[in-house]
Design a protein around this motif. Sequence first.
Motif: not given
Length: 510
Positions: A362-371, A384-386, A408-410, A412-423
């Motif tokens: 209603n306020l026009g927001y989306k949100a991320g929620i941490s563990n 940072k998780q959020a 979205y943990v997996l 995140y892991v997948a995206l992080q691994t590709c920062k150093e090596f190409s897919p």
Amino acid sequence: MLFLNPDILYDNLSESFQEVQFYGPNSRKLKLKRPLIYKFGMDFESDRLYVAKADDLSDHPNFTKSVVLVCIGTPEHKIYYSASFTLICLASKYDIVFVMNFLQGLFDRYEEWNNSLREIVDNNKDLFELVDKVVEVFNNPMSLVDIDLKFIAYSKDYKDFAAQFPELHCQDDDQMKVSYEIFLECKDKIDHNRKRKRAFHGFSDRINADVLCVNVYEDDRYVCGCYLVELNRKFRPSDEALLEHASSYITKCVNKYVYIQSSRTDWLKAYFVMNLNGENIESGFLRNEEYLSKKEYYVCVKCKLVDTSKMLLGKYLCEHLETVIPNSVVFVHDDVLVIFIYSNFIDESSNFLVNLEYQLKNLGYKAGISNSFCDIRNASTYFKQACTAIDIGIKFNPDRTLFKFEDYVLNYVALQTCKEFSPDTLCAKGVLRLLEYDQENATSYFKELRTYLDCQMNAVKSSQELFIHRGTFIKHMEKINEIIKMDLSDVNDLLYVLLSYKIIECQGIN
């Protein structure tokens, strides 16, 4: 000294005497002084209770307003039934001394009750002790519920009553709360009732009982509600004035509790802000071992404005969200709206997330929620998780409003691994060969293997999902195994294949 009112007199006289009749005006104000026996020709004093026999009354009494007369017998003169004279008549058979002693005893009882309330408050005794003393004159269970739906105190018999209605109450560590489903169901009524300044009644269909309520304020700020349940005896008209009177002591006693709660909220907000700013908080007033060692679980919520037409000022928005989201601390950090929520409240009810989504949408927001987390010294990590949850969530599920990091943990892991090596250097060669085979032969083996994995490697279920014959699917799987040359029954091979699929999904590889 506690003064009484006509309702209190009438209610108590009606329980002990016969043929009790009430005439004239009524006032709920507690201003009636102790009784005197009326003598013929005596002037009536304002706000005074008098006792008389009907035969002893003057034909032309001299009285002012706010006079109450308990009369043994029925006066003949019409003046005693005027609009400025309150008359309570008893049967003529009663002895005037007996009636006088009864009324004096009534004043004694209420004054003793009032003195006990004052002593509890003056000596800073427990709020629960005060509530137990309050209910002595009502003989019904009572509870105090604060703005966050917490039961800050209740009478000894209330917990037994609450146990009969588990759907209305929930347990948060050692503290009882109104269940969040009930809050959502009755939210509009609760918001309306919190504005009422006088005692009021409300019938509850869920417990099939009347509830007498009065609100407690501090400087026009709602603090809590006092709720009496009509369980052991029927409510009397006088209960409203007596509950309002008792609420004055509750207000004084609860202020200490509210100060402690408010101090903790302010402390948490200051701590979270400094933690997110990376400031040194190992010393000074924020180094509060009592708060730091308290085992409470929180989640962090990072909000992102997606509809600028609904943008509100930061301070107003924070105050609004703290009101509609119980057990929350809300502030703006680097132009980002951040919420820390006591996570036990979330775990109790999925409806909490429904309400959170409703409020933010209603306020026009989306949100991320941490563990959830317990050690608030790690608040910045969960912030940072959020942040990660909303960044990844919007990318893969743009139609959603809330994005939980655990979903979205997996990714995140997948995206992080590709920062150093190409897919193509990370993914299992067999999975890449499968993609290449599909492109060259116009097959859909890549999709079929993914479906097979999603169906826990159940061939029947997979064939149904893919709308192909089971025999055909089994032949396809034989070909797939031939191409990938990996053993899916081996946990390491299976994990590598699944991770490869996640990397390909996150990188958008066709």
